[in-house]
Design an enzyme around this catalytic site. Sequence first.
Site, PDB file in Angstrom:
ATOM      1  N   ALA A  81       1.008  -1.297   0.154  1.00  0.00           N
ATOM      2  CA  ALA A  81      -0.110   0.009  -0.070  1.00  0.00           C
ATOM      3  C   ALA A  81       0.822   1.287  -0.193  1.00  0.00           C
ATOM      4  O   ALA A  81       0.623   2.182  -0.700  1.00  0.00           O
ATOM      5  CB  ALA A  81      -0.783  -0.057   1.097  1.00  0.00           C
ATOM      6  N   ASP A  82       1.816   1.178   0.742  1.00  0.00           N
ATOM      7  CA  ASP A  82       2.732   2.261   0.774  1.00  0.00           C
ATOM      8  C   ASP A  82       3.478   2.472  -0.643  1.00  0.00           C
ATOM      9  O   ASP A  82       3.612   3.472  -1.187  1.00  0.00           O
ATOM     10  CB  ASP A  82       3.989   1.909   1.867  1.00  0.00           C
ATOM     11  CG  ASP A  82       3.458   2.551   3.417  1.00  0.00           C
ATOM     12  OD1 ASP A  82       3.027   3.726   3.486  1.00  0.00           O
ATOM     13  OD2 ASP A  82       3.836   1.912   4.140  1.00  0.00           O
ATOM     14  N   LEU A  83       4.007   1.568  -1.152  1.00  0.00           N
ATOM     15  CA  LEU A  83       4.742   1.560  -2.399  1.00  0.00           C
ATOM     16  C   LEU A  83       3.898   2.013  -3.470  1.00  0.00           C
ATOM     17  O   LEU A  83       4.124   2.944  -4.316  1.00  0.00           O
ATOM     18  CB  LEU A  83       5.326   0.045  -2.520  1.00  0.00           C
ATOM     19  CG  LEU A  83       6.452  -0.242  -1.617  1.00  0.00           C
ATOM     20  CD1 LEU A  83       6.999  -1.767  -1.982  1.00  0.00           C
ATOM     21  CD2 LEU A  83       7.526   0.583  -1.596  1.00  0.00           C
TER      22      LEU A  83
END
Length: 397
Positions: free
Chosen positions: A169-171
Site C-alpha cells: 500500500a505504501d509502495l
Amino acid sequence: MNPNALAAVRVLDLSRILAGPYCAMLLGDYGADVIKVEEPQSGDGTRSWGPPWVGDQSAYFLTANRNKRSITVNMKSEEGRAIIRRLAADSDVLIENFKPGTMAQWGLDYAALAAANLRLIYCSLTGYGQDGPYCNRPGYDFVIQAQSGIMSITGPVEGEPYKVGVAVADLMAGLFATTAILAALHEREQSGSGQAIDVALLDAQIAGLANVGQNYLATAVTPARYGNAHPSIVPYESFATCDGAIAVAIGSDQQYRKFCRQIERDDLTENAAFRTNSARVANRTILIPLLQAIFATRSSQEWIELLQAIDVPVGSINDVAAALDDMQVRARGMVQQVEHATQGLIDLIGPVAKFSRTPAAIHRAPPPLGYDTAAVLSERLGYSQPEIDQLRAQGVI
C-alpha cells in the site's frame, strides 16, 4: 545538456517512513535535486528500524532515501518553519505526509506556500486522504492492507488472510504520487501554475485490487483466496516437482495446447472439460491434480528447460537471495554498489526504468542525518556559517 530528465526540478521532501520518501526517491532517480527534511536528533523514523543495519544506518532507511540531501529542521519552531517557507518558495515540488490539518496549523499548507510560489506542486500522502470520514485516522500499511481487501485474497485457500510480504500500500501510493507529480509538472508547462495533489494509501490499495476488484463490481460475488492459483486462468500457479517447485503461467489456449503436446498428453487438450480456459477454470479441481502428478515426475530444472523450449512461461521460485543474485537482475543493474558518506561501498537496489537518453541513476547514497544541512542553507538560502551555528545552538537545525 544535463543527461537527467528532471535535472532542473527541485523537490522538498518533508515526508517520513515509506510512501512519501519512495516517491521523492524516484524523482531523485530521474535527476531531481531532492532535499530531505528531518527532525533534529532523531530524523526519519525508519533510521531506527533495525536490525538489520549497514554500519549505523538501518537497511530500511536505505530502501527509500537514495539520491537525496538530508537537512535537519525543527518544524515545531517558528524559525524552522521560516526555513521551510524559504525553501518552498524556490522549489518545484513539496511532498508531505503529516496528519491532515498539521501543515495548516504551521502555516505550511498549500494555500500559504502557493501564495509565495504559484508554480509549487504540493503533494500530500496520507492513510485516508484529506477528506472523508476516516481522514483523521493514522494510516499504516498493514491496517490499509486489511481494510482494502487485499489480505482477503492473499494466502492459502483454507488458511487465514495474509498480508503481502512488503508494504504494497505504501509502495503503490508512492508510485501513484510520482506519476501524479510528473503529470502536474507537465501541465504546469502549459498553465504556469502548480497545484495540490492528494494521494491516500487506501485509495491506492483499492486501485491495486485491479481485476479482482473489477470482478466483484461485475458479478457482486465476493472474491475468494486461491493461494498461488489464479481466479480466472488455469493452469496458472505453482507446482511441486520431484526436487522443489516451479511457477507455471499458461495464459492462453494456444500455450496450453503447446504444453500438452510437449508433455505428450494430447488427451488433456482433446477432453472438452479442458479444451478452453473457461472450461479449465470450471474444472480446475479435476485438472490440477492430474497436472500435479505429472510435474512431480521431473526436476524443477528439467521442467524449466522443457517449457522454456516452447515459450510457455515458467520460472523457479526463488528466495530473496537467489532473486537478487539472478543473472538477469544483475545484468539489468538492479543491484548496484554505491559509495556511502560514512560506510564505504554499500549495495543498493537500482532504478527500474531504463531511459535511452536521460538515464535514471543513483547519484547519491542515502545520506547520514543532517549531512547536508549547512551546504543547503548556505547555497539555497544564503545563510552564513555564524548564522548556521546559531541556528544549531538554538536547536532549530
